[in-house]
Design an enzyme around this catalytic site. Sequence first.
Site, PDB file in Angstrom:
ATOM      1  N   ASP A  12       0.780  -1.248   0.000  1.00 21.33           N
ATOM      2  CA  ASP A  12       0.000   0.000   0.000  1.00 21.33           C
ATOM      3  C   ASP A  12       0.810   1.296   0.000  1.00 21.33           C
ATOM      4  OD1 ASP A  12      -1.920  -1.948   0.313  1.00 21.33           O
ATOM      5  OD2 ASP A  12      -2.580  -1.307   2.284  1.00 21.33           O
ATOM      6  N   LYS A  77      -7.604  -3.491  -2.657  1.00 23.04           N
ATOM      7  CA  LYS A  77      -8.311  -4.132  -1.559  1.00 23.04           C
ATOM      8  C   LYS A  77      -8.971  -3.091  -0.672  1.00 23.04           C
ATOM      9  CE  LYS A  77      -4.092  -4.271   1.289  1.00 23.04           C
ATOM     10  NZ  LYS A  77      -4.515  -3.380   2.375  1.00 23.04           N
ATOM     11  N   CYS A 110      -2.125  -2.004   8.144  1.00 21.00           N
ATOM     12  CA  CYS A 110      -2.116  -3.026   7.094  1.00 21.00           C
ATOM     13  C   CYS A 110      -0.932  -3.982   7.219  1.00 21.00           C
ATOM     14  CB  CYS A 110      -2.143  -2.360   5.722  1.00 21.00           C
ATOM     15  SG  CYS A 110      -3.684  -1.458   5.403  1.00 21.00           S
TER      16      CYS A 110
END
Length: 223
Positions: A12, A77, A110
């Site tokens: 990410d 996602k 995350c």
Amino acid sequence: MHPHTTIFFLCDVQTKFRNAIYGFDHVVATANKMVNLAKLLGIEVVCTTQNRKALGPTDPAIDTDSLGPLLLNTYDKTLFSMLIPEVKAILDARPAINSVVIFGIESHVCVLQTVLSLLEMGKHTPYIVADGVSSCNSFEIPIALDRMRTAGAIISTSESIAFQLIGDAGSSTFKPFSKLIKEGKESTKIAGEALLQGRVAPPLASAQEAEVASGGVVVRSAM
């Protein structure tokens, strides 16, 4: 730990986070170092983005295109963990993989949840690149690293992991490996000091550029 039993997870690192994440440029520098290591050793890479529509693509400063077929895919996602069904399928299709090297953001969201998901699966050892993860607030980083270590992950550095993967100075790839390490020596030092020792203060986002409501960061454009 061996290249043939290892996969890299890039988590990410997206354009909209640039002004919100502590030491973002250092995370990018370490990510590029890991990308170059993957190319040299033939290690496959999985990349994710979190809500790409709102937060943008993987930062173009990370040269994922150069990976060619080693970049298995970039998956978008909403789940905080990278272990979405598509990524689980990649791991299931590669039973020889037992080490997952993770770098990216945010360390306490995350990255942490990816580690916990992997540990819950019980088939892979997560390795965290400590000089390649960050959060919006710098104080989150050591707390997240400590929690991941306690849970069972191995906390290491980009250089330590790189040497563990190369394994032998007699390797046919050691000469280009040594060049990679030498070329990244200064950026590695700066990244480690900034992200792990707080010695370099990166520019902070203005209130108009970012709001913190982690999961990770909720980002908005400057007004």
